[in-house]
Scaffold this motif. Structure first.
Motif, PDB file in Angstrom:
ATOM      1  N   GLN A   1      48.178  29.626  85.263  1.00 52.82           N
ATOM      2  CA  GLN A   1      47.565  30.906  85.633  1.00 52.82           C
ATOM      3  C   GLN A   1      48.005  31.384  87.012  1.00 52.82           C
ATOM      4  O   GLN A   1      48.017  32.574  87.279  1.00 52.82           O
ATOM      5  N   VAL A   2      48.327  30.470  87.888  1.00 56.50           N
ATOM      6  CA  VAL A   2      48.696  30.797  89.266  1.00 56.50           C
ATOM      7  C   VAL A   2      50.096  30.258  89.509  1.00 56.50           C
ATOM      8  O   VAL A   2      50.337  29.073  89.317  1.00 56.50           O
ATOM      9  N   PHE A   3      50.993  31.125  89.918  1.00 56.78           N
ATOM     10  CA  PHE A   3      52.381  30.730  90.131  1.00 56.78           C
ATOM     11  C   PHE A   3      52.660  30.483  91.602  1.00 56.78           C
ATOM     12  O   PHE A   3      52.139  31.157  92.468  1.00 56.78           O
TER      13      PHE A   3
ATOM     14  N   MET B   1      46.421  33.810 103.218  1.00 57.78           N
ATOM     15  CA  MET B   1      46.715  32.652 102.372  1.00 57.78           C
ATOM     16  C   MET B   1      45.420  31.967 101.940  1.00 57.78           C
ATOM     17  O   MET B   1      45.296  31.537 100.786  1.00 57.78           O
ATOM     18  N   VAL B   2      44.460  31.874 102.838  1.00 56.23           N
ATOM     19  CA  VAL B   2      43.158  31.289 102.487  1.00 56.23           C
ATOM     20  C   VAL B   2      42.522  32.114 101.369  1.00 56.23           C
ATOM     21  O   VAL B   2      42.038  31.568 100.372  1.00 56.23           O
ATOM     22  N   GLU B   3      42.545  33.427 101.512  1.00 51.59           N
ATOM     23  CA  GLU B   3      41.970  34.312 100.486  1.00 51.59           C
ATOM     24  C   GLU B   3      42.706  34.151  99.152  1.00 51.59           C
ATOM     25  O   GLU B   3      42.088  34.112  98.092  1.00 51.59           O
ATOM     26  N   LYS B   4      44.023  34.053  99.212  1.00 48.04           N
ATOM     27  CA  LYS B   4      44.841  33.877  98.007  1.00 48.04           C
ATOM     28  C   LYS B   4      44.487  32.582  97.294  1.00 48.04           C
ATOM     29  O   LYS B   4      44.342  32.544  96.069  1.00 48.04           O
ATOM     30  N   LYS B   5      44.297  31.504  98.066  1.00 46.76           N
ATOM     31  CA  LYS B   5      43.955  30.203  97.470  1.00 46.76           C
ATOM     32  C   LYS B   5      42.562  30.228  96.848  1.00 46.76           C
ATOM     33  O   LYS B   5      42.350  29.656  95.775  1.00 46.76           O
TER      34      LYS B   5
ATOM     35  N   ARG C   1      41.009  32.880  95.595  1.00 40.19           N
ATOM     36  CA  ARG C   1      41.116  33.661  94.352  1.00 40.19           C
ATOM     37  C   ARG C   1      41.796  32.831  93.257  1.00 40.19           C
ATOM     38  O   ARG C   1      41.414  32.908  92.091  1.00 40.19           O
ATOM     39  N   ALA C   2      42.784  32.048  93.643  1.00 43.04           N
ATOM     40  CA  ALA C   2      43.507  31.231  92.668  1.00 43.04           C
ATOM     41  C   ALA C   2      42.586  30.207  92.016  1.00 43.04           C
ATOM     42  O   ALA C   2      42.617  30.035  90.792  1.00 43.04           O
ATOM     43  N   ILE C   3      41.777  29.541  92.814  1.00 38.58           N
ATOM     44  CA  ILE C   3      40.844  28.542  92.264  1.00 38.58           C
ATOM     45  C   ILE C   3      39.885  29.210  91.282  1.00 38.58           C
ATOM     46  O   ILE C   3      39.569  28.654  90.229  1.00 38.58           O
ATOM     47  N   GLU C   4      39.445  30.418  91.603  1.00 35.86           N
ATOM     48  CA  GLU C   4      38.558  31.153  90.697  1.00 35.86           C
ATOM     49  C   GLU C   4      39.253  31.434  89.362  1.00 35.86           C
ATOM     50  O   GLU C   4      38.622  31.388  88.316  1.00 35.86           O
TER      51      GLU C   4
END
Length: 172
Positions: free
Chosen positions: A64-66, A128-132, A134-137
């Motif tokens: 789901q996350v690349f 990057m923190v925000e991206k990570k 969102r990725a976990i979600e």
């Protein structure tokens, strides 16, 4: 006459092209090494699980996350003009797709607020923190048999371990 100040809008300086090529080459080598290791682990995982063993993984491949969070690293090269890079990127992606055949029984997502994550790793850029986060979600598995739990990791590490142990013991 040749004017060195004129540069095509579409062309990058040779030095930048070279550094991009070196970066992509090294990234590709790294991605291949990781993909080979993932494939080896899938086989071990499947073999152990089919023998009735319990398999615990602290990280699990996903599609789901690349580019990070145990996702494929070369998806941006799947449509590359370079035939070899396209082939390698597709090969790598297919290994990660194997995760659909080897899904976990339990998925534990360790979640944290942006504020706490920034305090713990102040060197990481906020975007990057925000991206990570969102990725976990986003990460999930197709199989409805995968029991998913979220564990808030903002408390001290002992409390977090206690929560994770409780979930694991429930499924042993």
């Amino acid at each position: 006459s040749y004017n060195s100040n004129k540069q095509s809008k579409n062309k990058k300086p040779k030095r930048e092209n070279l550094s991009n090529a070196v970066y992509n080459f090294l990234r590709t080598i790294w991605a291949v090494v990781i993909a080979v290791d993932k494939k080896r682990k899938y086989k071990k995982f499947y073999k152990a699980k089919s023998k009735g063993k319990i398999v615990l993984c602290d990280r699990f491949p996903q599609t789901q996350v690349f580019g990070f969070n145990d996702g494929p690293l070369l998806t941006d090269l799947i449509n590359s003009r370079n035939k070899v890079m396209r082939k390698i990127a597709k090969w790598e992606y297919n290994i990660y797709l194997m995760s659909k055949n080897y899904q976990p029984d339990v998925l534990i997502k360790l979640v944290v607020s942006k504020e706490i994550a920034m305090k713990r790793k102040p060197e990481t850029p906020e975007e990057m923190v925000e991206k990570k986060i969102r990725a976990i979600e986003q990460i999930s598995f197709d199989n409805e048999l995968v029991n998913t739990f979220e564990v808030n990791t903002e408390e001290n590490i002992e409390d977090t371990f206690t929560k994770v142990r409780k979930i694991v013991k429930e499924y042993l």
